[in-house]
Write an enzyme that holds these catalytic residues in place. Sequence first.
Site, short mmCIF file in Angstrom:
data_model
loop_
_atom_site.label_atom_id
_atom_site.label_comp_id
_atom_site.label_asym_id
_atom_site.label_seq_id
_atom_site.Cartn_x
_atom_site.Cartn_y
_atom_site.Cartn_z
CB SER A 30 0.99 37.40 -9.86
OG SER A 30 1.39 38.43 -8.97
N GLY A 67 -0.24 34.65 -6.51
CA GLY A 67 -0.71 34.66 -5.13
C GLY A 67 0.16 33.87 -4.17
CG ASN A 96 1.42 37.40 -3.29
OD1 ASN A 96 0.61 38.28 -3.59
ND2 ASN A 96 1.97 36.61 -4.20
CG ASP A 177 -2.86 45.35 -10.71
OD1 ASP A 177 -1.89 45.93 -11.24
OD2 ASP A 177 -2.93 44.11 -10.60
CG HIS A 180 0.10 42.14 -11.17
ND1 HIS A 180 -0.98 42.46 -10.37
CD2 HIS A 180 0.64 41.01 -10.65
CE1 HIS A 180 -1.09 41.56 -9.41
NE2 HIS A 180 -0.13 40.66 -9.56
#
Length: 202
Positions: A30, A67, A96, A177, A180
């Site tokens: 991502s 992801g 991830n 979040d 990111h």
Amino acid sequence: MPSFLFAVIVSLISLSAMAKPPIIIVLGDSISAGYGIEVEEGWVALLQKKLLETNSRYSISNASISGDTSAGGLARIDQILTTHKPGIVLLQLGANDGLRGLSPVQMKSNLAEIVDRVQKAGAKVILLGMKIPPNYGKRYVDMFYNVYPQLAKELDIPIVPFILEDVALKKDLMQADGLHPNAKAQPVLAKKIEPYLFPLLK
């Protein structure tokens, strides 16, 4: 077939190969796919713009998937190499794996295999290092992060130590979040990579 005709065909094939711009593949998650922002705002698109501005023969193809893990990248790399035949691969995977608490040893093995396949295909690799939040515990966090410099040293490939180094702790450059980077951070990420990428284009 007359020799002169054969020579013409060979010349045309050679010219066709020369005309096709060499490809840079970004194989990531991502962070490279542009999660939460417009694709044209992402650091990959900004690097492509810089290549155009500098009249580089290279173009960028983004094979990143939000992801994705190191295992996912390994499962996809052969098809990517066959389809694009890149000259350079920017390898940005592993975050991830860490966020899911997967084995750093297996992650290292997966990344090493990706590098090996890329190099056997005749392309160069730049490894983009990642980190995970400290709440995963110091031992695991250290094991995770150390995979990148260890791999770079063992395989003798260039490494960007931590692509988010200049943005991760700045709230105005991160999405809500906390994982990111936002649109404002993307030029910072592009500039972080340029000194490692551009020397390989010469």
